[in-house]
Design a protein around this motif. Structure first.
Motif, PDB file in Angstrom:
ATOM      1  N   MET A   1      38.026   8.569  -0.928  1.00 45.94           N
ATOM      2  CA  MET A   1      38.616   9.783  -0.333  1.00 45.94           C
ATOM      3  C   MET A   1      38.302   9.839   1.158  1.00 45.94           C
ATOM      4  N   ALA A   2      39.269  10.271   1.953  1.00 49.68           N
ATOM      5  CA  ALA A   2      39.043  10.435   3.383  1.00 49.68           C
ATOM      6  C   ALA A   2      38.033  11.549   3.631  1.00 49.68           C
ATOM      7  N   GLN A   3      37.359  11.480   4.784  1.00 45.93           N
ATOM      8  CA  GLN A   3      36.374  12.484   5.161  1.00 45.93           C
ATOM      9  C   GLN A   3      36.706  13.050   6.540  1.00 45.93           C
ATOM     10  N   ALA A   4      36.358  14.307   6.741  1.00 45.60           N
ATOM     11  CA  ALA A   4      36.591  14.950   8.036  1.00 45.60           C
ATOM     12  C   ALA A   4      35.501  15.978   8.300  1.00 45.60           C
ATOM     13  N   TRP A   5      35.183  16.140   9.571  1.00 41.14           N
ATOM     14  CA  TRP A   5      34.276  17.200   9.986  1.00 41.14           C
ATOM     15  C   TRP A   5      35.050  18.490  10.166  1.00 41.14           C
ATOM     16  N   THR A   6      34.503  19.572   9.621  1.00 33.89           N
ATOM     17  CA  THR A   6      35.096  20.892   9.760  1.00 33.89           C
ATOM     18  C   THR A   6      34.136  21.812  10.497  1.00 33.89           C
ATOM     19  N   LEU A   7      34.693  22.908  10.990  1.00 36.54           N
ATOM     20  CA  LEU A   7      33.867  23.947  11.604  1.00 36.54           C
ATOM     21  C   LEU A   7      33.415  24.885  10.488  1.00 36.54           C
ATOM     22  N   LYS A   8      32.141  24.827  10.161  1.00 35.19           N
ATOM     23  CA  LYS A   8      31.598  25.637   9.078  1.00 35.19           C
ATOM     24  C   LYS A   8      31.396  27.089   9.516  1.00 35.19           C
ATOM     25  N   ALA A  94      44.268  13.505  15.725  1.00 34.99           N
ATOM     26  CA  ALA A  94      43.606  13.772  14.438  1.00 34.99           C
ATOM     27  C   ALA A  94      42.252  13.074  14.403  1.00 34.99           C
ATOM     28  N   GLY A  95      41.388  13.518  15.333  1.00 34.12           N
ATOM     29  CA  GLY A  95      40.039  12.975  15.390  1.00 34.12           C
ATOM     30  C   GLY A  95      39.100  13.704  14.442  1.00 34.12           C
ATOM     31  N   TRP A  96      37.802  13.453  14.586  1.00 35.89           N
ATOM     32  CA  TRP A  96      36.750  14.049  13.767  1.00 35.89           C
ATOM     33  C   TRP A  96      36.917  13.669  12.288  1.00 35.89           C
ATOM     34  N   ARG A  97      37.591  12.572  11.987  1.00 32.89           N
ATOM     35  CA  ARG A  97      37.807  12.130  10.604  1.00 32.89           C
ATOM     36  C   ARG A  97      37.988  10.612  10.597  1.00 32.89           C
ATOM     37  N   ASP A  98      37.936  10.033   9.404  1.00 29.11           N
ATOM     38  CA  ASP A  98      38.058   8.580   9.336  1.00 29.11           C
ATOM     39  C   ASP A  98      39.464   8.097   9.027  1.00 29.11           C
ATOM     40  N   GLU A  99      40.299   8.935   8.409  1.00 27.81           N
ATOM     41  CA  GLU A  99      41.670   8.538   8.076  1.00 27.81           C
ATOM     42  C   GLU A  99      42.608   9.715   8.324  1.00 27.81           C
ATOM     43  N   PRO A 309      29.125  15.041  15.298  1.00 29.13           N
ATOM     44  CA  PRO A 309      28.536  16.259  15.879  1.00 29.13           C
ATOM     45  C   PRO A 309      27.416  15.964  16.868  1.00 29.13           C
ATOM     46  N   ASP A 310      26.614  14.928  16.594  1.00 29.45           N
ATOM     47  CA  ASP A 310      25.550  14.558  17.534  1.00 29.45           C
ATOM     48  C   ASP A 310      26.144  14.177  18.884  1.00 29.45           C
ATOM     49  N   ALA A 311      27.235  13.416  18.842  1.00 29.15           N
ATOM     50  CA  ALA A 311      27.888  13.015  20.085  1.00 29.15           C
ATOM     51  C   ALA A 311      28.388  14.240  20.846  1.00 29.15           C
ATOM     52  N   PHE A 312      28.998  15.169  20.130  1.00 27.98           N
ATOM     53  CA  PHE A 312      29.516  16.381  20.773  1.00 27.98           C
ATOM     54  C   PHE A 312      28.389  17.192  21.402  1.00 27.98           C
ATOM     55  N   LEU A 313      27.307  17.402  20.675  1.00 24.37           N
ATOM     56  CA  LEU A 313      26.198  18.189  21.204  1.00 24.37           C
ATOM     57  C   LEU A 313      25.563  17.506  22.413  1.00 24.37           C
TER      58      LEU A 313
END
Length: 328
Positions: A1-8, A94-99, A309-313
């Motif tokens: 399954m594809a993965q993505a970072w979300t704003l929690k 469509a960044g912050w995700r792998d696919e 997220p580490d890169a962004f921070l």
């Protein structure tokens, strides 16, 4: 399954890792005119911080629980679109995700400029275009001008330094710490201010006793104050971003704002999307300078989707020299 970072959750002040969540996502079926992508490189940029606030701006805010967006380089793994085939590399948001699965209209095949793919997220992409049009169009910078650049070790600022030198200008950069200042000096800057070593205004007056013609602002705060204090008559300011207030919301001091009147200063904010239709100009000139050996790049690369997220921070703590990237 594809993965993505979300704003929690929406950050209060400086974001933390708790504001982000990595989740599995279902990708849509590949319809005619669409492509399936495997992301290879992800960009994180300061402007993303503003989209984490639920406020009206020039782009909609990120939605809680939805995948975040940002520049990315993806490899086409399956295509039902004319003109795109498996193996093609494309630029998309469509960044912050792998696919991702996207319509072909939402991707741009990378131009052939003889640079690595990741360069199209930095010097040959949005940050470079920001530098190019901000300096030459918004600030109307020309040969012989004295140009002051804040955040000169960042993706935008470092490109401003090099374009200005390629165009015959005198350049003063500001950066934080001896290593970054040395790198900016190596890019060709005539003088470099270490904002961690003392007041910016005093250092700028020392290296530009006759004043500045152009200020390229990435920071705001005491850098903008110093530029206002040292600006020549009819100096031009290109206001790109005020990172010093992104996490605090506190306004810049503008202690020398009265000089805007007396010195007839021109101060203009801009957004790079205003100039996307003129991208061919940017690619033409940047390719020429690159081939002539007038451009250098540096990337700070974190490995793996999990480090996004580490890169962004890291953008807000001085963690990058040049462009901050994630290699998926």
């Amino acid at each position: 399954m594809a993965q993505a970072w979300t704003l929690k959750s929406r950050p209060q002040g400086t974001p933390t890792l708790d504001n982000f969540e990595l989740v599995g996502i279902e990708l849509p079926a590949l319809e005619p005119g669409m492509v399936r992508l495997a992301n290879r490189w992800l960009s994180v940029d300061p402007y993303m911080r503003g989209r984490m606030n639920d406020v009206k701006s020039y782009v909609p805010p990120f939605a809680i629980g939805e995948p975040l967006q940002g520049g990315a380089i993806g490899e086409v793994v399956e295509s039902s679109a004319d003109g795109l085939k498996a193996g093609d590399l494309v630029l998309h948001m469509a960044g912050w995700r792998d696919e991702a699965v996207l319509p072909a209209s939402a991707v741009q095949k990378l131009p052939e400029l003889g640079v690595p793919p990741e360069a199209y997220l930095g010097q040959m992409g949005m940050p470079g275009m920001t530098a190019y049009f901000g300096l030459l169009e918004v600030a109307s910078a020309k040969e012989g001008d004295v140009v002051f650049v804040s955040a000169a070790a960042g993706a935008v600022g470092s490109t401003v330094v090099q374009i200005a030198k390629a165009k015959g200008m005198k350049v003063i950069g500001a950066a934080g710490g001896a290593d970054k200042c040395a790198w900016v000096k190596g890019l060709g800057a005539d003088a470099v201010i270490d904002y961690k070593a003392g007041p910016v205004i005093k250092q700028l007056m020392d290296v530009a006793p006759g004043g500045i013609d152009v200020y390229f602002d990435n920071v705001g705060g005491d850098h903008l104050d110093a530029a206002l204090a040292t600006a020549k008559e009819r100096a031009r300011f290109a206001i790109c971003g005020m990172i010093e207030m992104y996490n605090t919301g506190a306004p810049t001091q503008l202690r020398y704002a009265a000089r805007i009147i007396g010195a007839r200063l021109r101060i203009q904010g801009f957004i790079v999307s205003d100039y996307m239709a003129r991208a061919p100009e940017f690619y033409r000139d940047m390719a020429g300078w690159a081939q002539a050996g007038k451009l250098k790049r540096e990337e700070t690369v974190l490995e793996g989707l999990a480090r996004t997220p580490d890169a962004f921070l890291g953008l807000f703590s001085g963690g990058n020299t040049g462009k901050m990237l994630v290699r998926v």
